[in-house]
Write a protein that holds these residues in place. Sequence first.
Motif, PDB file in Angstrom:
ATOM      1  N   LEU A 242       0.829  -1.206   0.000  1.00  0.00           N
ATOM      2  CA  LEU A 242       0.000   0.000   0.000  1.00  0.00           C
ATOM      3  C   LEU A 242       0.860   1.251   0.000  1.00  0.00           C
ATOM      4  O   LEU A 242       0.550   2.237  -0.678  1.00  0.00           O
ATOM      5  N   ILE A 243       1.955   1.224   0.750  1.00  0.00           N
ATOM      6  CA  ILE A 243       2.860   2.368   0.777  1.00  0.00           C
ATOM      7  C   ILE A 243       3.533   2.538  -0.571  1.00  0.00           C
ATOM      8  O   ILE A 243       3.646   3.662  -1.093  1.00  0.00           O
ATOM      9  N   GLU A 244       3.971   1.417  -1.165  1.00  0.00           N
ATOM     10  CA  GLU A 244       4.609   1.495  -2.479  1.00  0.00           C
ATOM     11  C   GLU A 244       3.631   1.990  -3.532  1.00  0.00           C
ATOM     12  O   GLU A 244       3.996   2.787  -4.417  1.00  0.00           O
ATOM     13  N   ALA A 245       2.376   1.551  -3.456  1.00  0.00           N
ATOM     14  CA  ALA A 245       1.373   2.008  -4.423  1.00  0.00           C
ATOM     15  C   ALA A 245       1.133   3.502  -4.274  1.00  0.00           C
ATOM     16  O   ALA A 245       0.979   4.233  -5.274  1.00  0.00           O
ATOM     17  N   SER A 246       1.091   3.998  -3.058  1.00  0.00           N
ATOM     18  CA  SER A 246       0.896   5.431  -2.843  1.00  0.00           C
ATOM     19  C   SER A 246       2.040   6.235  -3.436  1.00  0.00           C
ATOM     20  O   SER A 246       1.817   7.276  -4.085  1.00  0.00           O
ATOM     21  N   LEU A 247       3.257   5.762  -3.228  1.00  0.00           N
ATOM     22  CA  LEU A 247       4.408   6.477  -3.782  1.00  0.00           C
ATOM     23  C   LEU A 247       4.429   6.386  -5.310  1.00  0.00           C
ATOM     24  O   LEU A 247       4.761   7.365  -5.993  1.00  0.00           O
ATOM     25  N   ASP A 248       4.065   5.224  -5.871  1.00  0.00           N
ATOM     26  CA  ASP A 248       4.054   5.065  -7.331  1.00  0.00           C
ATOM     27  C   ASP A 248       2.999   5.950  -7.990  1.00  0.00           C
ATOM     28  O   ASP A 248       3.168   6.387  -9.140  1.00  0.00           O
ATOM     29  N   LEU A 249       1.900   6.218  -7.275  1.00  0.00           N
ATOM     30  CA  LEU A 249       0.835   7.049  -7.833  1.00  0.00           C
ATOM     31  C   LEU A 249       1.099   8.543  -7.682  1.00  0.00           C
ATOM     32  O   LEU A 249       0.242   9.359  -8.042  1.00  0.00           O
ATOM     33  N   GLY A 250       2.256   8.895  -7.154  1.00  0.00           N
ATOM     34  CA  GLY A 250       2.647  10.309  -7.122  1.00  0.00           C
ATOM     35  C   GLY A 250       2.546  10.980  -5.782  1.00  0.00           C
ATOM     36  O   GLY A 250       2.923  12.153  -5.651  1.00  0.00           O
ATOM     37  N   ALA A 251       2.043  10.292  -4.775  1.00  0.00           N
ATOM     38  CA  ALA A 251       1.983  10.897  -3.441  1.00  0.00           C
ATOM     39  C   ALA A 251       3.386  10.927  -2.838  1.00  0.00           C
ATOM     40  O   ALA A 251       4.134   9.949  -2.932  1.00  0.00           O
ATOM     41  N   GLY A 252       3.742  12.024  -2.240  1.00  0.00           N
ATOM     42  CA  GLY A 252       5.045  12.125  -1.600  1.00  0.00           C
ATOM     43  C   GLY A 252       5.094  11.351  -0.303  1.00  0.00           C
ATOM     44  O   GLY A 252       4.105  10.754   0.134  1.00  0.00           O
ATOM     45  N   HIS A 253       6.267  11.364   0.306  1.00  0.00           N
ATOM     46  CA  HIS A 253       6.435  10.616   1.545  1.00  0.00           C
ATOM     47  C   HIS A 253       5.562  11.186   2.662  1.00  0.00           C
ATOM     48  O   HIS A 253       4.965  10.426   3.433  1.00  0.00           O
ATOM     49  N   VAL A 254       5.490  12.503   2.756  1.00  0.00           N
ATOM     50  CA  VAL A 254       4.701  13.107   3.827  1.00  0.00           C
ATOM     51  C   VAL A 254       3.223  12.776   3.658  1.00  0.00           C
ATOM     52  O   VAL A 254       2.530  12.388   4.619  1.00  0.00           O
ATOM     53  N   ARG A 255       2.710  12.906   2.420  1.00  0.00           N
ATOM     54  CA  ARG A 255       1.300  12.602   2.181  1.00  0.00           C
ATOM     55  C   ARG A 255       1.018  11.124   2.399  1.00  0.00           C
ATOM     56  O   ARG A 255      -0.052  10.753   2.909  1.00  0.00           O
ATOM     57  N   THR A 256       1.949  10.262   2.049  1.00  0.00           N
ATOM     58  CA  THR A 256       1.766   8.825   2.264  1.00  0.00           C
ATOM     59  C   THR A 256       1.678   8.505   3.745  1.00  0.00           C
ATOM     60  O   THR A 256       0.860   7.671   4.168  1.00  0.00           O
ATOM     61  N   ILE A 257       2.505   9.164   4.533  1.00  0.00           N
ATOM     62  CA  ILE A 257       2.468   8.921   5.978  1.00  0.00           C
ATOM     63  C   ILE A 257       1.113   9.315   6.555  1.00  0.00           C
ATOM     64  O   ILE A 257       0.507   8.567   7.332  1.00  0.00           O
ATOM     65  N   PHE A 258       0.607  10.493   6.149  1.00  0.00           N
ATOM     66  CA  PHE A 258      -0.652  10.973   6.724  1.00  0.00           C
ATOM     67  C   PHE A 258      -1.872  10.258   6.142  1.00  0.00           C
ATOM     68  O   PHE A 258      -2.882  10.088   6.837  1.00  0.00           O
ATOM     69  N   ALA A 259      -1.806   9.846   4.865  1.00  0.00           N
ATOM     70  CA  ALA A 259      -2.972   9.246   4.218  1.00  0.00           C
ATOM     71  C   ALA A 259      -3.004   7.730   4.338  1.00  0.00           C
ATOM     72  O   ALA A 259      -4.095   7.132   4.310  1.00  0.00           O
ATOM     73  N   ILE A 260      -1.852   7.088   4.471  1.00  0.00           N
ATOM     74  CA  ILE A 260      -1.794   5.627   4.477  1.00  0.00           C
ATOM     75  C   ILE A 260      -1.306   5.093   5.821  1.00  0.00           C
ATOM     76  O   ILE A 260      -1.969   4.276   6.463  1.00  0.00           O
ATOM     77  N   VAL A 261      -0.132   5.559   6.241  1.00  0.00           N
ATOM     78  CA  VAL A 261       0.511   4.964   7.410  1.00  0.00           C
ATOM     79  C   VAL A 261      -0.266   5.264   8.690  1.00  0.00           C
ATOM     80  O   VAL A 261      -0.564   4.363   9.478  1.00  0.00           O
TER      81      VAL A 261
END
Length: 291
Positions: A188-207
């Motif tokens: 899920l984290i890799e998919a978020s990053l592959d779809l263009g979300a940055g690390h900060v947005r991935t942390i808040f939206a996924i993690v």
Amino acid sequence: MEQGVDWRRSPAGLAALLGPPLGWFLIFFAVPMAVVLAYSFGTNEGVADIRISGTFANYARALEPLYLGILAKSLAFAGLATLVCLIIGFPVALAISFATPQMKALLLIGVMLPFWTNLLIRTYALIALLRDEGFINMALEGAFGWAGFERLNMMHSNFAVLVGLVYVHLPFMVLPLYAALDRLDRSLIEASLDLGAGHVRTIFAIVLPLALPGILSGLLLTFIPVLGSYLAPDLLGGPDSQMIANVIERQFKRANDWPFGAALAFMLMYLTFIGIALQAMARRRRAADAG
């Protein structure tokens, strides 16, 4: 396939298995707590004589403005220290969960290492850092002495108490956070990053949403012992830094008012039960939403 053991058909085995821990729980926890609970409804009849009269006067006294103010200050200390532990502990737990297996083991040992040292020794080590002639002031004076640096007065203050509370209880936050983050689905984290979300947005939206159970557990496991801390306020704080646990300690040791101390102690117990109940309600609500 080997069938599991049906304990209903072997009550003797079940009793042998549960007997020792259940006996330990009853003798060294349930019975003493029941005695303290009974004391909270009693009155002092002498130096060492307590009469269990069923009075609620001790609880009524605990609700006086003086003690409610100390309890409110304790809740504020505990809430702020827990928040600081979360802010510091989440990046640490995240780094440990993404570390290599060898580095992960070393980092976990580093987190658990303070548990191998007596709390009193750790607190005195912190005093050696924070006092006026401590290592922090000596280092700052050596670095900025040319600019007229004056030593910081950090001891016997609310700041020192907060530092001590965070220093002692940070592992209680890091470990449940790590347990939650280490079980995350990395895809899920890799998919978020592959779809263009940055690390900060991935942390808040996924993690963060996926790690919410671990965050709630860490908040509860940190808040409860912080609320009952008395060593850090006693050694690091000043007259206005005392928490409710210091008042309880004085009632049992100095004032010799065991009934009132027992009532204050069970006020903390009731707050603990409320916190556990709120966490259980939040868990059931998440399970209902997921279902």
